[in-house]
Enzyme design. Structure first.
Site, PDB file in Angstrom:
ATOM      1  N   SER A 207       9.010   2.360   8.055  1.00  0.00           N
ATOM      2  CA  SER A 207       8.092   1.108   7.811  1.00  0.00           C
ATOM      3  C   SER A 207       7.503   1.047   6.354  1.00  0.00           C
ATOM      4  CB  SER A 207       6.865   1.078   8.941  1.00  0.00           C
ATOM      5  OG  SER A 207       6.001   1.981   8.642  1.00  0.00           O
ATOM      6  N   THR A 208       6.848  -0.047   5.995  1.00  0.00           N
ATOM      7  CA  THR A 208       6.232  -0.391   4.850  1.00  0.00           C
ATOM      8  C   THR A 208       4.797  -1.047   5.172  1.00  0.00           C
ATOM      9  OG1 THR A 208       6.867  -2.760   4.601  1.00  0.00           O
ATOM     10  CG2 THR A 208       8.207  -1.247   3.372  1.00  0.00           C
TER      11      THR A 208
ATOM     12  N   LEU B 222       0.690  -1.045  -0.029  1.00  0.00           N
ATOM     13  CA  LEU B 222       0.124  -0.075   0.182  1.00  0.00           C
ATOM     14  C   LEU B 222       0.847   1.221  -0.265  1.00  0.00           C
ATOM     15  CD1 LEU B 222      -2.868  -1.071   2.667  1.00  0.00           C
ATOM     16  CD2 LEU B 222      -2.845  -1.035   0.186  1.00  0.00           C
ATOM     17  N   GLY B 223       2.094   1.246   0.467  1.00  0.00           N
ATOM     18  CA  GLY B 223       2.901   2.373   0.719  1.00  0.00           C
ATOM     19  C   GLY B 223       4.000   2.052   1.734  1.00  0.00           C
TER      20      GLY B 223
ATOM     21  N   ASP C  60       0.696  16.074  14.260  1.00  0.00           N
ATOM     22  CA  ASP C  60       1.163  16.064  12.929  1.00  0.00           C
ATOM     23  C   ASP C  60      -0.037  15.895  11.798  1.00  0.00           C
ATOM     24  OD1 ASP C  60       2.754  16.226  10.578  1.00  0.00           O
ATOM     25  OD2 ASP C  60       3.313  14.073  10.656  1.00  0.00           O
TER      26      ASP C  60
END
Length: 453
Positions: A50-51, A44-45, A169
């Site tokens: 992280s992935t 997904l990204g 954020d």
């Protein structure tokens, strides 16, 4: 990083150099995790730490987002902190109705690059950043903006008032729609058949081929774009403007995500927080911060949704840096910063003189928010006035004067049923909250409440 079908980093690839000891875990489609419970479907990204993968939960028969942290100790520690916050969020919201991403599970996975902490999150759709891009950076209909704002505020109210968590954020990239813009990318709506075992082939080729293929595709797209530009510049070729996209049928309900930088209000660990364009003045000046920094970021996000452009885009210049330009831009839209606030931060002397004037940027071009909306973004006078009356209190230079998320949810602008120059329909969220005030009653309420001064 977002656990979405379209993270902010998906346009580029993480690169194979980070797949090493202490780095990312190399995932292949069909890989299983947590004793076979979760099966990887597609990436997904990715983010710095992280992935994130679409995975199939064989226990619940649901699709989830599997976030796999880098294995180095500092990344593991960051993951533990995020898991602590997400666990508290899930425990306090058993009905999953607070517009905040839900943690489903967490576990450790050992691979050739070390031991990786993994988080299993509910699968969500595209980010608001992707929605803005999909809409070709044109402002969304105000009814859509209202509906999105209500979701964000419900999430912030839960985080702030019930849990004592500051997100730190908040921005369009970290707010995800509950479903994808394109139904074909939604594994449920598209009728996607889950992959339950690893496809045959070279077991070590997945990551490398994925990186190479994406790089080649990017180069091809850039080459086509350059050729098109050259053709347009030669011979006076006139490009037809792209037709406007309709957002009808797109569910704009959304949730706040990405708690990698979040903190408990009474356990703050970072002085510099927030992404630049959404950063509050007290953070720039190092005056201390609390929940109200999230409210500032929320107002910047709401403006961006309604106009397609960021409210503040600071840049360094000759003799001044991004921070001073940021402060100047704030004052150009919101008026002069009170002297007490201007000189009250640990970094105030870097930017302000003892009178509360900027040291290096002396000439400010004042343009109030409502006039900007009319002059640049072609809002009607009424829409500009009403939207500005909603945003300006949230953008107060004094953090303690900004309304809370709970107070914002009561504001008349969010609860207008009959908007000017738009369809006279109740949005789905207005129906949910059973808001039936008429316009006169709302303005009477706002005056009594003291919002409009």
């Amino acid at each position: 990083m977002s656990c979405s079908s379209s993270s902010g980093s998906e346009e580029e690839n993480e690169g194979i150099e980070s797949y090493r000891k202490g780095g990312y875990h190399a995932v292949r489609v069909g890989d299983s995790f947590a004793g076979g419970r979760y099966i990887a479907q597609r990436k997904l990204g990715w983010g710095e730490f992280s992935t994130v993968w679409l995975a199939y939960d064989t226990k619940s028969s649901n699709y989830v987002a599997l976030k796999i942290q880098k294995s180095a100790p500092q990344f593991a520690q960051a993951a533990l902190h995020e898991i602590e916050l997400l666990s508290a969020i899930a425990d306090g919201d058993p009905t999953n109705s607070k517009c905040v991403v839900r943690l489903v599970d967490q576990f450790k996975h050992t691979g050739p690059n070390g031991q990786h902490l993994c988080m299993v999150l509910e699968f969500l759709g595209d980010s608001l950043l992707r929605l803005i891009k999909y809409n070709r950076y044109k402002g969304l209909e105000l009814n859509k903006v209202r509906e999105i704002c209500k979701c964000i505020l419900i999430g912030l109210d839960y985080l702030h008032r019930e849990l004592g968590i500051i997100h730190t954020d908040l921005k369009p990239e970290n707010i995800l729609l509950v479903s994808t813009i394109d139904p074909a990318k939604d594994p449920i709506r598209s009728g996607y058949t889950p992959i339950l075992e690893r496809p045959e082939g070279n077991p070590n080729s997945g990551v490398t081929l994925n990186v190479i293929e994406k790089k080649l595709k990017r180069r091809a797209r850039r080459a086509v774009a350059r050729i098109s530009e050259r053709r347009a510049s030669m011979g006076g070729v006139v490009r037809n403007p792209k037709p406007e996209r309709s957002l009808n049928g797109i569910n704009v309900s959304c949730k706040v995500v990405d708690f990698g930088n979040a903190c408990w209000a009474n356990k703050q660990f970072a002085k510099e927080i927030q992404t630049r364009q959404y950063r509050a003045p007290e953070v720039v000046l190092r005056s201390g911060y609390s929940f109200s920094v999230d409210m500032w970021s929320f107002a910047c996000t709401a403006f961006e949704l309604a106009t397609g452009e960021m409210l503040f885009t600071p840049k360094g210049g000759q003799g001044f840096d991004e921070d001073e330009d940021h402060l100047a831009l704030m004052m150009e839209r919101l008026g002069k910063m009170p002297r007490k606030i201007a000189i009250g931060g640990a970094r105030s002397k870097d930017y302000f003189d003892r009178h509360g004037d900027l040291k290096r940027i002396r000439r400010l071009k004042y343009l109030p928010l409502d006039r900007l909306l009319v002059d640049k973004f072609k809002f009607s006078d009424t829409d500009a006035r009403e939207f500005s009356e909603f945003l300006i209190p949230i953008l107060d230079f004094a953090p303690e004067k900004r309304p809370t998320a709970q107070q914002c949810l009561q504001h008349p602008w969010l609860n207008i049923n009959l908007t000017h120059n738009e369809e006279k329909n109740e949005t789905s969220l207005e129906k949910e909250f059973d808001i039936n005030w008429n316009l006169t009653e709302m303005w009477d309420f706002s005056l009594a409440w003291g919002w409009l001064g």
